[in-house]
Scaffold this motif. Structure first.
Motif, PDB file in Angstrom:
ATOM      1  N   MET A 176     -36.659  -2.453  -7.081  1.00  0.00           N
ATOM      2  CA  MET A 176     -37.850  -3.016  -7.703  1.00  0.00           C
ATOM      3  C   MET A 176     -38.792  -1.916  -8.188  1.00  0.00           C
ATOM      4  O   MET A 176     -39.383  -2.025  -9.264  1.00  0.00           O
ATOM      5  N   ASP A 177     -38.923  -0.845  -7.409  1.00  0.00           N
ATOM      6  CA  ASP A 177     -39.770   0.268  -7.815  1.00  0.00           C
ATOM      7  C   ASP A 177     -39.189   0.951  -9.041  1.00  0.00           C
ATOM      8  O   ASP A 177     -39.906   1.294  -9.978  1.00  0.00           O
ATOM      9  N   ALA A 178     -37.880   1.133  -9.082  1.00  0.00           N
ATOM     10  CA  ALA A 178     -37.226   1.811 -10.207  1.00  0.00           C
ATOM     11  C   ALA A 178     -37.351   1.024 -11.504  1.00  0.00           C
ATOM     12  O   ALA A 178     -37.449   1.603 -12.581  1.00  0.00           O
ATOM     13  N   THR A 179     -37.351  -0.296 -11.411  1.00  0.00           N
ATOM     14  CA  THR A 179     -37.432  -1.126 -12.621  1.00  0.00           C
ATOM     15  C   THR A 179     -38.859  -1.505 -12.984  1.00  0.00           C
ATOM     16  O   THR A 179     -39.082  -2.115 -14.027  1.00  0.00           O
ATOM     17  N   GLY A 180     -39.821  -1.157 -12.129  1.00  0.00           N
ATOM     18  CA  GLY A 180     -41.215  -1.484 -12.418  1.00  0.00           C
ATOM     19  C   GLY A 180     -41.578  -2.925 -12.124  1.00  0.00           C
ATOM     20  O   GLY A 180     -42.596  -3.415 -12.596  1.00  0.00           O
ATOM     21  N   THR A 181     -40.756  -3.608 -11.339  1.00  0.00           N
ATOM     22  CA  THR A 181     -41.025  -4.991 -10.968  1.00  0.00           C
ATOM     23  C   THR A 181     -42.250  -5.056 -10.059  1.00  0.00           C
ATOM     24  O   THR A 181     -42.488  -4.162  -9.262  1.00  0.00           O
ATOM     25  N   THR A 182     -43.013  -6.129 -10.177  1.00  0.00           N
ATOM     26  CA  THR A 182     -44.170  -6.324  -9.313  1.00  0.00           C
ATOM     27  C   THR A 182     -43.719  -6.386  -7.864  1.00  0.00           C
ATOM     28  O   THR A 182     -42.814  -7.145  -7.515  1.00  0.00           O
ATOM     29  N   ILE A 183     -44.377  -5.591  -7.023  1.00  0.00           N
ATOM     30  CA  ILE A 183     -43.985  -5.518  -5.614  1.00  0.00           C
ATOM     31  C   ILE A 183     -45.029  -6.207  -4.754  1.00  0.00           C
ATOM     32  O   ILE A 183     -46.193  -5.802  -4.717  1.00  0.00           O
ATOM     33  N   THR A 184     -44.590  -7.292  -4.104  1.00  0.00           N
ATOM     34  CA  THR A 184     -45.399  -7.998  -3.109  1.00  0.00           C
ATOM     35  C   THR A 184     -44.453  -8.323  -1.961  1.00  0.00           C
ATOM     36  O   THR A 184     -43.237  -8.193  -2.091  1.00  0.00           O
ATOM     37  N   PHE A 185     -45.006  -8.764  -0.851  1.00  0.00           N
ATOM     38  CA  PHE A 185     -44.152  -9.155   0.267  1.00  0.00           C
ATOM     39  C   PHE A 185     -43.243 -10.305  -0.137  1.00  0.00           C
ATOM     40  O   PHE A 185     -42.068 -10.345   0.230  1.00  0.00           O
ATOM     41  N   GLU A 186     -43.764 -11.213  -0.932  1.00  0.00           N
ATOM     42  CA  GLU A 186     -42.987 -12.370  -1.385  1.00  0.00           C
ATOM     43  C   GLU A 186     -41.815 -11.938  -2.265  1.00  0.00           C
ATOM     44  O   GLU A 186     -40.678 -12.371  -2.060  1.00  0.00           O
ATOM     45  N   THR A 187     -42.086 -11.083  -3.263  1.00  0.00           N
ATOM     46  CA  THR A 187     -41.014 -10.683  -4.183  1.00  0.00           C
ATOM     47  C   THR A 187     -39.954  -9.823  -3.492  1.00  0.00           C
ATOM     48  O   THR A 187     -38.769  -9.971  -3.762  1.00  0.00           O
TER      49      THR A 187
END
Length: 147
Positions: free
Chosen positions: A31-42
């Motif tokens: 998720m960090d590598a793709t720039g995806t929003t990071i939350t506990f849920e995701t």
């Protein structure tokens, strides 16, 4: 009396826990590598784990909070992954290199302008005096056709 097989259950629980941790870490990195929003849920959804399990893992919780906070402070259309962000020192070195390259190009341009001015001046002088090229008074030889 039956044999004590509890060590098998403990081993299975350890393997399951390690696999869960690997999935969560892999999901977080992806998720960090793709720039995806990071939350506990995701992260929980991506890794196939529960949010409560993530909250109970101090290292994963700290990493999720760090990445989430870092993304909030960067107002961009698409957040840059944490590992791709440039440090201040790196940016300063790139700026210094670009400045030095600009100085070199300016010096080269100055030399080329001077050389062009000299060449144009010599050509103009040759045009005014009627002399052309390296052999000023030499006539060209007649062209001989095919035999």
């Amino acid at each position: 009396m039956p044999a004590d097989n509890s060590h098998l259950i403990v081993d299975a629980a350890r393997r399951r826990s390690a696999a869960t941790r690997r999935r969560a870490v892999a999901a977080l990195r992806r998720m960090d590598a793709t720039g995806t929003t990071i939350t506990f849920e995701t992260v929980a959804r991506e890794a196939g784990v529960s949010r409560s399990w993530l909250y109970n893992q101090p290292d994963l919780r700290a990493e999720i909070e760090r990445l989430r906070a870092g993304r909030r402070s960067i107002p961009a259309a698409r957040p840059v992954p944490d590992r791709q962000r440039a440090s201040d020192a790196s940016l300063l070195r790139r700026l210094e290199a670009a400045t030095e390259r600009n100085r070199q190009l300016e010096a080269e341009n100055r030399e080329l302008r001077d050389a062009l001015a000299l060449a144009l001046g010599e050509r103009r002088t040759a045009d005014l005096t009627g002399r052309r090229g390296d052999t000023p008074n030499k006539k060209t030889s007649a062209v001989i056709g095919p035999c």
